[in-house]
Structures are given as C-alpha cells and as structure tokens.
Design a protein around this motif. Structure first.
Motif, PDB file in Angstrom:
ATOM      1  N   SER A 100       0.820  -1.196   0.000  1.00 28.26           N
ATOM      2  CA  SER A 100       0.000   0.000   0.000  1.00 28.26           C
ATOM      3  C   SER A 100       0.862   1.257   0.000  1.00 28.26           C
ATOM      4  CB  SER A 100      -0.915   0.014   1.224  1.00 28.26           C
ATOM      5  OG  SER A 100      -0.135   0.111   2.392  1.00 28.26           O
ATOM      6  N   GLU A 117     -10.198   2.630 -14.593  1.00 32.17           N
ATOM      7  CA  GLU A 117      -9.920   1.207 -14.824  1.00 32.17           C
ATOM      8  C   GLU A 117      -8.461   0.987 -15.201  1.00 32.17           C
ATOM      9  OE1 GLU A 117     -12.394  -1.455 -17.257  1.00 32.17           O
ATOM     10  OE2 GLU A 117     -14.022  -0.058 -16.784  1.00 32.17           O
ATOM     11  N   ALA A 120      -6.314   1.457 -12.148  1.00 31.39           N
ATOM     12  CA  ALA A 120      -6.423   0.299 -11.244  1.00 31.39           C
ATOM     13  C   ALA A 120      -5.614  -0.876 -11.757  1.00 31.39           C
ATOM     14  CB  ALA A 120      -7.890  -0.090 -11.068  1.00 31.39           C
ATOM     15  N   MET A 121      -5.674  -1.120 -13.079  1.00 33.66           N
ATOM     16  CA  MET A 121      -4.905  -2.233 -13.657  1.00 33.66           C
ATOM     17  C   MET A 121      -3.403  -1.986 -13.524  1.00 33.66           C
ATOM     18  SD  MET A 121      -7.321  -3.325 -16.928  1.00 33.66           S
ATOM     19  CE  MET A 121      -5.929  -3.521 -17.957  1.00 33.66           C
ATOM     20  N   ARG A 122      -2.987  -0.749 -13.785  1.00 32.28           N
ATOM     21  CA  ARG A 122      -1.558  -0.431 -13.657  1.00 32.28           C
ATOM     22  C   ARG A 122      -1.101  -0.554 -12.207  1.00 32.28           C
ATOM     23  NH1 ARG A 122      -2.294   4.340 -17.362  1.00 32.28           N
ATOM     24  NH2 ARG A 122      -1.804   3.509 -19.391  1.00 32.28           N
ATOM     25  N   SER A 123      -1.935  -0.087 -11.278  1.00 31.42           N
ATOM     26  CA  SER A 123      -1.583  -0.183  -9.855  1.00 31.42           C
ATOM     27  C   SER A 123      -1.470  -1.633  -9.417  1.00 31.42           C
ATOM     28  CB  SER A 123      -2.624   0.534  -8.998  1.00 31.42           C
ATOM     29  OG  SER A 123      -2.579   1.912  -9.219  1.00 31.42           O
ATOM     30  N   GLU A 124      -2.397  -2.455  -9.891  1.00 27.32           N
ATOM     31  CA  GLU A 124      -2.362  -3.880  -9.549  1.00 27.32           C
ATOM     32  C   GLU A 124      -1.094  -4.533 -10.103  1.00 27.32           C
ATOM     33  OE1 GLU A 124      -4.913  -7.836 -10.663  1.00 27.32           O
ATOM     34  OE2 GLU A 124      -6.032  -5.970 -10.336  1.00 27.32           O
ATOM     35  N   GLU A 125      -0.765  -4.215 -11.343  1.00 22.03           N
ATOM     36  CA  GLU A 125       0.444  -4.787 -11.952  1.00 22.03           C
ATOM     37  C   GLU A 125       1.697  -4.281 -11.230  1.00 22.03           C
ATOM     38  OE1 GLU A 125       2.860  -7.123 -14.228  1.00 22.03           O
ATOM     39  OE2 GLU A 125       0.686  -7.213 -13.993  1.00 22.03           O
ATOM     40  N   GLY A 127       1.935  -3.396  -8.127  1.00 20.27           N
ATOM     41  CA  GLY A 127       1.992  -4.107  -6.852  1.00 20.27           C
ATOM     42  C   GLY A 127       2.540  -5.513  -7.024  1.00 20.27           C
ATOM     43  N   ARG A 128       2.123  -6.172  -8.086  1.00 16.28           N
ATOM     44  CA  ARG A 128       2.605  -7.526  -8.364  1.00 16.28           C
ATOM     45  C   ARG A 128       4.124  -7.519  -8.628  1.00 16.28           C
ATOM     46  NH1 ARG A 128      -1.623  -9.486 -10.570  1.00 16.28           N
ATOM     47  NH2 ARG A 128      -1.517  -8.299 -12.490  1.00 16.28           N
ATOM     48  N   HIS A 187       0.959 -15.027 -11.272  1.00 23.41           N
ATOM     49  CA  HIS A 187      -0.178 -14.939 -12.181  1.00 23.41           C
ATOM     50  C   HIS A 187      -1.037 -16.201 -12.080  1.00 23.41           C
ATOM     51  CE1 HIS A 187      -2.464 -13.460 -15.525  1.00 23.41           C
ATOM     52  NE2 HIS A 187      -2.283 -14.605 -16.176  1.00 23.41           N
TER      53      HIS A 187
END
Length: 189
Positions: A100, A117, A120-125, A127-128, A187
């Motif tokens: 976070s 959207e 959010a996808m970029r943030s999720e990636e 974080g991964r 993944h």
C-alpha cells in the motif's frame, strides 16, 4: 563559513576538509534517493530509514576513504546498499511487503489516461512487480533496483557492488529471469 560549492564532488571535498555545511548539503541532496534504494532492498519503511541513517553516519566517519575514483553518488549508493544489506543479514525471517506504500505508485506510469480502470490495472500490476522483486535474493534484488529503478549505468552499479561488469551483467540476467519466473507463478496463483 562555507564557500559556495555547486557540484557533489566539490561538496565531498569540502566535507572531507571538515565542512559540516557541505556534508549537510550532500545529505539534503541525496537522502531521498538513498531512501528509495534502501526501501526497495528492505521493503520496510522503518528499516529503510534506519539504513539511511546508518549510511549517513558511516559516510561521515568514512569520508577520508573517498578517493574520488568514483562519483560521490556512486560512493553514497555503495554505503547505503551496504547498510541495507547489513539490515537484511540482521533481520529475522522475511519482512512482509507493504504494497500500500506510495512507492508502488512510482512504478505506475505517469502517463495515466485518466481512466480509473486503466489506473487500477496499472496499480495492480505495479503491486505484483513490487511483491515479486521483494522475493528475490538480495544479490539479485540490489542490482535490479539500482538499474531499473535508479537508472544507474552498469559501470556505476559494478562500482557500488564492487564487482566487475561481467559479474554484474550475469547477476542482472539471473535477476530478470527470476523476476519473470516469479511473476508467472504469481499470475497462476
């Protein structure tokens, strides 16, 4: 009173002659970058702050060792990398990743389309990727952080890690392979 000095090399020379104001200017200029390196190695804010403080104390005590062969920034990266790696060796089992943290957002492109959207996808990636980097061994994580996040040249990183460029390239290659493998595992999870 300190004479006006503009370059890091000038500041380092003045600090070596005992000029505390020059050293304070080095601290002001480089603490944020040193913190980024320490945080990406340690994945813990408090430990990163401790490592940076330790690095500055060590740098002050070791000013006489700076010979000017490398850029002052390269020398400072070596000092903070060593301090962070010492923290890794002292710690108990792995510290959990704080995804976070605002540092994750630094991985996300500044060229955001404004679409929530996409963000959010970029943030999720991001974080991964951040979590995957945290799983790498320090010998792989450190050169990867210095190259990909700090933008240092192979020559500079080799100086920081005190290895030759061939060894560094090999470490980076293994780190990238390990990172890709870990991302594929994540993944599937």
């Amino acid at each position: 009173m300190t004479e006006r000095v503009d370059t890091d090399r000038d500041l380092m020379g003045a600090a070596q002659r005992g000029d505390g104001v020059a050293f304070d200017e080095l601290v002001r200029r480089h603490t944020a970058a040193m913190y980024r390196v320490a945080y990406r190695i340690l994945n813990d804010r408090a430990e990163a702050e401790d490592a940076v403080q330790e690095a500055w104390v060590s740098a002050w005590r070791s000013l006489h060792r700076f010979r000017g062969d490398a850029a002052p920034t390269t020398w400072l990266y070596r000092v903070v990398t060593n301090a962070a790696l010492a923290q890794v060796r002292r710690r108990k089992p792995a510290v959990p990743m704080d995804v976070s943290d605002e540092s994750v957002s630094h991985l996300v492109s500044d060229r955001d389309s404004g679409n929530p959207e996409d963000h959010a996808m970029r943030s999720e990636e991001a974080g991964r990727v951040h979590r995957a980097i945290a799983t790498l061994e320090p010998s792989q994580r450190v050169p990867l952080v210095l190259r990909e996040f700090e933008g240092m040249s192979y020559e500079e990183i080799a100086e920081v890690l005190e290895v030759n460029e061939a060894a560094l390239r090999s470490r980076l290659h293994r780190a990238r392979l390990a990172l890709v493998a870990r991302l594929k595992e994540m993944h599937r999870e």
